[in-house]
Design a protein around this motif. Structure first.
Motif, short mmCIF file in Angstrom:
data_model
loop_
_atom_site.label_atom_id
_atom_site.label_comp_id
_atom_site.label_asym_id
_atom_site.label_seq_id
_atom_site.Cartn_x
_atom_site.Cartn_y
_atom_site.Cartn_z
N ASP A 242 13.18 -4.84 4.93
CA ASP A 242 13.15 -3.59 4.53
C ASP A 242 11.72 -2.95 4.08
O ASP A 242 10.94 -4.22 3.22
N PRO A 243 11.34 -2.78 5.03
CA PRO A 243 9.36 -2.46 5.03
C PRO A 243 9.26 -1.81 3.35
O PRO A 243 7.33 -2.36 2.55
N ARG B 70 1.30 -7.54 -0.79
CA ARG B 70 0.08 -7.97 -1.90
C ARG B 70 -1.00 -7.56 -1.83
O ARG B 70 -1.08 -6.37 -1.25
N GLY B 71 -1.44 -7.65 -3.10
CA GLY B 71 -2.14 -6.86 -3.97
C GLY B 71 -3.63 -7.07 -3.67
O GLY B 71 -4.01 -8.37 -3.94
N LEU B 72 -4.48 -6.10 -3.21
CA LEU B 72 -5.82 -6.22 -2.18
C LEU B 72 -7.10 -5.19 -2.65
O LEU B 72 -6.19 -4.05 -2.89
N CYS B 73 -7.83 -5.90 -3.25
CA CYS B 73 -9.01 -5.07 -3.45
C CYS B 73 -9.56 -3.97 -2.93
O CYS B 73 -9.05 -4.80 -1.09
N GLY B 74 -10.01 -3.01 -2.35
CA GLY B 74 -10.80 -2.42 -1.75
C GLY B 74 -11.70 -2.75 -0.18
O GLY B 74 -11.04 -3.06 0.67
N PRO B 75 -12.29 -4.09 -0.80
CA PRO B 75 -13.12 -4.78 0.38
C PRO B 75 -12.26 -5.08 1.61
O PRO B 75 -12.51 -5.54 2.64
N CYS B 76 -11.23 -6.28 0.80
CA CYS B 76 -10.50 -7.18 1.23
C CYS B 76 -9.66 -6.66 1.72
O CYS B 76 -9.27 -6.99 3.17
N HIS B 77 -9.28 -5.40 1.88
CA HIS B 77 -8.21 -4.85 2.25
C HIS B 77 -8.73 -3.81 3.38
O HIS B 77 -8.39 -4.38 5.01
N SER B 78 -9.98 -3.73 3.54
CA SER B 78 -10.54 -2.90 4.77
C SER B 78 -10.57 -4.10 5.42
O SER B 78 -10.41 -4.04 6.80
N SER B 79 -11.48 -5.11 5.33
CA SER B 79 -11.71 -6.57 5.96
C SER B 79 -10.38 -7.37 6.97
O SER B 79 -9.94 -7.39 8.56
N GLU B 80 -9.29 -6.93 6.08
CA GLU B 80 -7.38 -7.48 7.38
C GLU B 80 -7.49 -6.77 7.74
O GLU B 80 -7.20 -7.08 8.45
N ASP C 195 -0.95 -4.44 0.40
CA ASP C 195 -0.48 -4.57 1.87
C ASP C 195 0.66 -5.23 2.23
O ASP C 195 0.59 -6.45 1.56
N HIS C 196 1.33 -4.73 3.54
CA HIS C 196 2.34 -5.88 4.12
C HIS C 196 1.66 -7.01 4.51
O HIS C 196 0.88 -7.30 5.15
N TRP C 197 1.95 -7.98 3.46
CA TRP C 197 1.55 -9.44 4.36
C TRP C 197 2.69 -10.56 4.11
O TRP C 197 3.59 -10.33 2.74
N PRO C 198 2.94 -11.16 4.79
CA PRO C 198 2.14 -11.64 5.91
C PRO C 198 2.71 -11.37 7.54
O PRO C 198 2.29 -10.92 8.13
#
Length: 127
Positions: A98-99, A106-116, A83-86
């Motif tokens: 550079d994107p 940052r690395g995210l699990c599936g549910p947290c990525h969906s929520s973000e 996930d691109h962050w911040p």
């Protein structure tokens, strides 16, 4: 005995169609077309070969900042999404950065990525 899910009105203002959740099929399709493909949104070879592997190697566990896990601590589940962050990918490109640099993710699990995504991306379902 099977349970039936209650239908709700489409979340697009003024649309009367009933759907199991969120948008009706027509509005869901329109949103996907407006969003564009991953390639159209800039997620190309560099993203696949440099950004994503670099972020997931550095962050094997989810690094979410969602306070619903208690005291703002990461949930700790295995990361599956980079996930691109911040800053978002769009913000990085607009500022000339550079994107695809893993330092911008940052690395995210599936549910947290969906929520973000739901909370912070244009067209996110919780905006």
């Amino acid at each position: 005995m099977s349970r039936r899910q209650a239908l709700t009105v489409c979340s697009v203002p003024g649309c009367p169609h009933l759907t199991p959740a969120g948008r009706c099929p027509q509005h869901r399709q329109e949103a996907e077309q407006q969003r564009g493909t991953a390639r159209q949104r800039g997620y190309g070879r560099e993203h696949e070969q440099r950004f994503r592997p670099g972020v997931l190697a550095r962050d094997p566990s989810c690094r979410c900042t969602d306070t619903s896990h208690g005291h703002g601590t990461p949930c700790g589940q295995p990361s599956h999404h980079a996930d691109h962050w911040p800053l978002s990918r769009r913000e990085l490109v607009a500022s000339g950065q550079d994107p695809d640099d893993p330092a911008h993710g940052r690395g995210l699990c599936g549910p947290c990525h969906s929520s973000e995504t739901a909370r912070h991306q244009p067209g996110g379902w919780n905006r």
